[in-house]
Enzyme design. Structure first.
Site, PDB file in Angstrom:
ATOM      1  N   ASP A 263       0.876  -1.163   0.000  1.00 41.76           N
ATOM      2  CA  ASP A 263       0.000   0.000   0.000  1.00 41.76           C
ATOM      3  C   ASP A 263       0.919   1.221   0.000  1.00 41.76           C
ATOM      4  O   ASP A 263       2.116   1.128   0.316  1.00 41.76           O
ATOM      5  CB  ASP A 263      -0.944  -0.002   1.209  1.00 41.76           C
TER       6      ASP A 263
HETATM    7  C1  BGC Z   1      -4.925   3.444   0.151  1.00 39.83           C
HETATM    8  C2  BGC Z   1      -5.047   2.466  -0.997  1.00 39.83           C
HETATM    9  C3  BGC Z   1      -4.936   3.197  -2.291  1.00 39.83           C
HETATM   10  C4  BGC Z   1      -3.604   3.918  -2.328  1.00 39.83           C
HETATM   11  C5  BGC Z   1      -3.350   4.692  -3.599  1.00 39.83           C
HETATM   12  C6  BGC Z   1      -3.695   4.323   0.032  1.00 39.83           C
HETATM   13  O1  BGC Z   1      -3.759   5.349   0.939  1.00 39.83           O
HETATM   14  O2  BGC Z   1      -4.912   2.750   1.363  1.00 39.83           O
HETATM   15  O3  BGC Z   1      -6.272   1.797  -0.918  1.00 39.83           O
HETATM   16  O4  BGC Z   1      -5.081   2.330  -3.366  1.00 39.83           O
HETATM   17  O5  BGC Z   1      -3.571   4.848  -1.258  1.00 39.83           O
HETATM   18  O6  BGC Z   1      -4.184   5.776  -3.692  1.00 39.83           O
END
Ligand code: BGC
Length: 735
Positions: A263
């Site tokens: 993530d």
């Molecule tokens: C989130 C993800 C997301 C990623 C990219 C993170 O803060 O937890 O779900 O895909 O950001 O935006």
């Protein structure tokens, strides 16, 4: 002439030679694994290092020298996210990055309709292709553990079987277009406030039976091409570095051949990430200015420090090669796939899919005295901020810039106009007036300086003489509502809505409360209000879909993908005054007893049970028939049940099949969902619904042998319309 012939021969020889020299990795007809090995053998150490970490907010660089294209990811999961600048999250001001906003995944789960999930994935895949995205960061299949969870709206409820079975067709729809799904957030990402710090301790049995099955189905049945490791820790190690989850279970036991990405900012250590099995790093916050000629990406954990570790002998190059193989595999499947279509964007077909999902997902929670559907009327009073407020912008990474978003007020007004019904709107309360995220605006002005008393007085005055009052409230996508990075602070409705709803109930008996939310909420006014609808976050066509249901153009058929407890303490994460969220060790003491499993065990009556959802018609269940009264381990059991539409309008029923193990050597839930089927019936029509239970329906995870186990004995097969509305029971003996 001779010279000419010689020249022609020379040219064709060169061309032939070139033909022969064409590298294998560029040959789309060659075996993908051979192409991977060929491409890998041509890459330098620096190229290998470069391809396993981000080069921008959302992309991997590919290999320029070899003509291996970049890999572009995008949120996800409800539409294609608007563009962001190369290195951050602001608004770069593009004018071609609007999309169709599909309903939130909670709404998709509430359809209990696999075909609709496939259409959703397919339409989203087409939009992604048009926007040149190779990976959509979704679907999210974390379990709904507490109604305070800020991201529940992006997930698919509290039951692993439902979430998994709905994720699979979504993934197929997406990947049939050559766009990879990225299933998230692996695993146990159940709260937001301390998402980088919370350290989940859960029993092995609950891990295997509750928290992992939806991921397992996404991988094994869905064939997902990528997965995103979550922020939180599990048994002391961040999930992005968690060797047990990634190496042992995901890549080992489940045989996952896709890509594991972090993530964004979920990686914290080179050694842990390398040994833990993380393939690709995204979004690390470097937080320092780089010297000229260098970029922040150069010092990612899986960049320079990893290369130095390989050169010093700390890490093997084979480990790096295995990561690169996974990146190349997803590139060949997506960005380098010559067979994929070009996609399409914002067309009527996609809007129709968005509307269909919303129509099928809306749940009619209560409908006393048949208040709904709206019959002949002269005046409808619509009250509440959520009738007007646009919801696609907000909520964190799933925010969208929709081509348009029909609000409930617009949908109701459009529909009412067809019958010359007057619609009067009152705001009723002022919640959060934020209308922007990351520099993208919904261009609404929500500022209203009137006092609470003035707002209530106006709403009451407008509602007193109306034929119908439709209140549209609930939560929104602001911090501490349904939003990433913060959890809700209370189970009750915010902004004084309870008082307003009671005031409306007092002046008009024809009141419907429409809750817009991705979470359960407390309803202290439930006895005062005859009709309650759960409208979810409906996306571009959400407002129209709500009107379709309220006016009876569509007969509601959504069923709850999670339980609605009466009060917060009735939820296992909050039982006995347990606090939430948690910063350090977070013990999931309830084990496998999540949601309705908990309510059944504790004898707690929920406000609305898992699987509940009413219709404008009645369904009668005939006698259940099993394919056999006895089965052998490893065999399927077929459950057949006739269902009749006994009312006067057509409608769909979700037949739910639960299993109870009567003689297990370990504690078993009173029932667990193991099959479901949605059936559409004309008035008076009967269909025999067939649900097949696989061997998985009869097993549990045995912590002694650390393996799945099936024990002989009697199993009850419970067939019903909701988890608290079982209509038929039969017993099968497992031999
Ligand atoms: C989130 C993800 C997301 C990623 C990219 C993170 O803060 O937890 O779900 O895909 O950001 O935006």
């Amino acid at each position: 002439m001779k010279k000419l012939l010689l020249f022609a021969l020379l040219i064709s020889a060169v061309a032939f030679g070139r033909e022969k020299e064409k590298p294998l990795y560029l040959d789309p007809t060659a075996d993908i694994e051979e192409r991977i090995e060929d491409a890998l053998s041509r890459m330098t150490l620096d190229e290998k290092i470069a391809i396993i970490h981000a080069q921008s907010t959302f992309s991997l660089p590919g290999v320029k020298r070899l003509g291996i294209p970049e890999l572009w990811t995008s949120d996800g999961p409800h539409g294609v996210r608007p563009e962001v600048p190369w290195n951050d999250w602001g608004n770069p001001g593009w004018n071609n990055d609007s999309c169709v906003a599909f309903p939130a995944l909670t709404c998709l789960a509430a359809t209990w309709n696999r075909d609709v999930a496939q259409k959703y994935g397919n339409a989203l895949g087409e939009e992604a292709l048009f926007r040149k995205k190779d990976v959509i960061l979704g679907p999210g299949v974390n379990m709904y553990r507490s109604p305070l969870g800020g991201r529940n709206f992006e997930y698919m409820g509290e039951d692993p079987f439902l979430a998994g079975k709905m994720a699979v067709p979504y993934i197929h729809g997406l990947q049939d277009n050559g766009v990879a799904a990225c299933v998230k957030h692996y695993a146990l990402n159940n709260e937001e406030r301390h998402r980088h710090k919370t350290d989940v301790e859960v029993s092995e049995r609950a891990l295997r039976e509750i928290y992992l099955p939806a991921f397992e189905m996404a991988v094994k049945e869905g064939g997902a091409w990528s997965i995103m490791a979550s922020y939180n820790l599990f048994r002391g190690t961040h999930c992005c570095h968690n060797g047990y989850l990634i190496n042992d279970i995901l890549k080992g036991e489940w045989g996952f051949d896709g890509l594991v990405m972090s993530d964004w900012a979920g990686t914290h250590d080179t050694r842990e990430a390398v040994l833990g099995g993380l393939d690709v790093e995204f979004g690390t916050k470097v937080g320092k200015k780089m010297p000229a000629g260098e970029s922040v990406y150069d010092i990612y954990y899986l960049a320079r420090p990893y290369k130095e570790g390989i050169l010093s002998g700390e890490f093997s190059e084979e480990g790096l090669d295995n990561r690169v193989r996974r990146v190349l595999r997803i590139i060949f499947r997506t960005s380098m796939n010559r067979n994929k279509p070009f996609g399409s964007m914002c067309n009527q077909e996609h809007l129709d899919v968005a509307r269909e999902v919303a129509q099928e997902g809306i749940v009619l929670l209560k409908n006393e005295s048949d208040v709904l559907p709206v019959k002949k009327a002269r005046k409808i009073s619509v009250v509440g901020e959520n009738a007007y407020k646009k919801m696609c912008i907000g909520g964190g990474s799933s925010m969208l810039k929709p081509i348009y978003e029909m609000s409930p007020l617009e949908g109701i007004t459009e529909r009412a106009a067809k019958e010359n019904i007057e619609v009067v709107y009152s705001r009723g309360y002022v919640g959060d007036t934020t209308t922007t995220q990351d520099g993208i605006s919904s261009f609404q002005n929500l500022v209203d300086n009137r006092s609470k008393e003035e707002l209530i007085a106006e709403a009451v005055a407008n509602s007193r003489d109306a034929d119908y009052v439709i209140y549209v409230g609930g939560l929104n996508k602001s911090l501490h509502q349904d939003c990433e990075n913060r959890d809700r602070l209370e189970y009750g409705l915010p902004y004084g809505q309870d008082e307003l709803i009671s005031a409306l109930a007092e002046v008009n008996p024809n009141l419907t409360v429409v809750i817009i939310s991705g979470n359960a909420v407390a309803m202290p006014w439930i006895e005062e209000v005859p009709s309650v609808v759960l409208g979810w976050y409906g996306g571009s066509e959400g407002g129209r879909a709500i009107a379709d249901v309220l006016f009876g153009d569509v007969n509601p058929s959504g069923k709850l993908p999670f339980s609605f407890p009466v009060k917060l303490e009735d939820n296992p994460a909050h039982y006995n005054g347990k606090t939430f969220p948690t910063r350090g060790k977070n013990y999931y003491d309830e084990g496998i007893f999540l949601g309705y499993r908990w309510h059944d065990k504790m004898g707690i009556k929920p406000l609305f049970a898992f699987g509940h959802g009413l219709s404008y018609t009645d369904f009668k269940y005939g006698e259940v028939k099993l394919s056999s009264a006895k089965i052998r381990e490893g065999k399927n059991l077929t459950v057949k049940i006739p269902v009749t539409n006994a009312g006067s309008v057509a409608g769909s029923e979700v037949v739910q099949v639960y299993v109870h193990d009567c003689e297990a050597s370990v504690e078993m839930p009173a029932k667990q969902l193991k099959g479901f089927e949605k059936v559409y019936l004309q008035p008076g029509e009967t269909k025999v619904v067939t649900v097949t239970l696989g061997p998985d329906a009869f097993r549990f995870f045995d912590e002694q042998s650390m393996d799945w186990k099936t024990e002989p004995g009697d199993f009850e097969i419970l067939v019903g319309s909701a988890s608290d509305d079982i209509r038929q029971t039969a017993v099968v003996k497992l031999q």
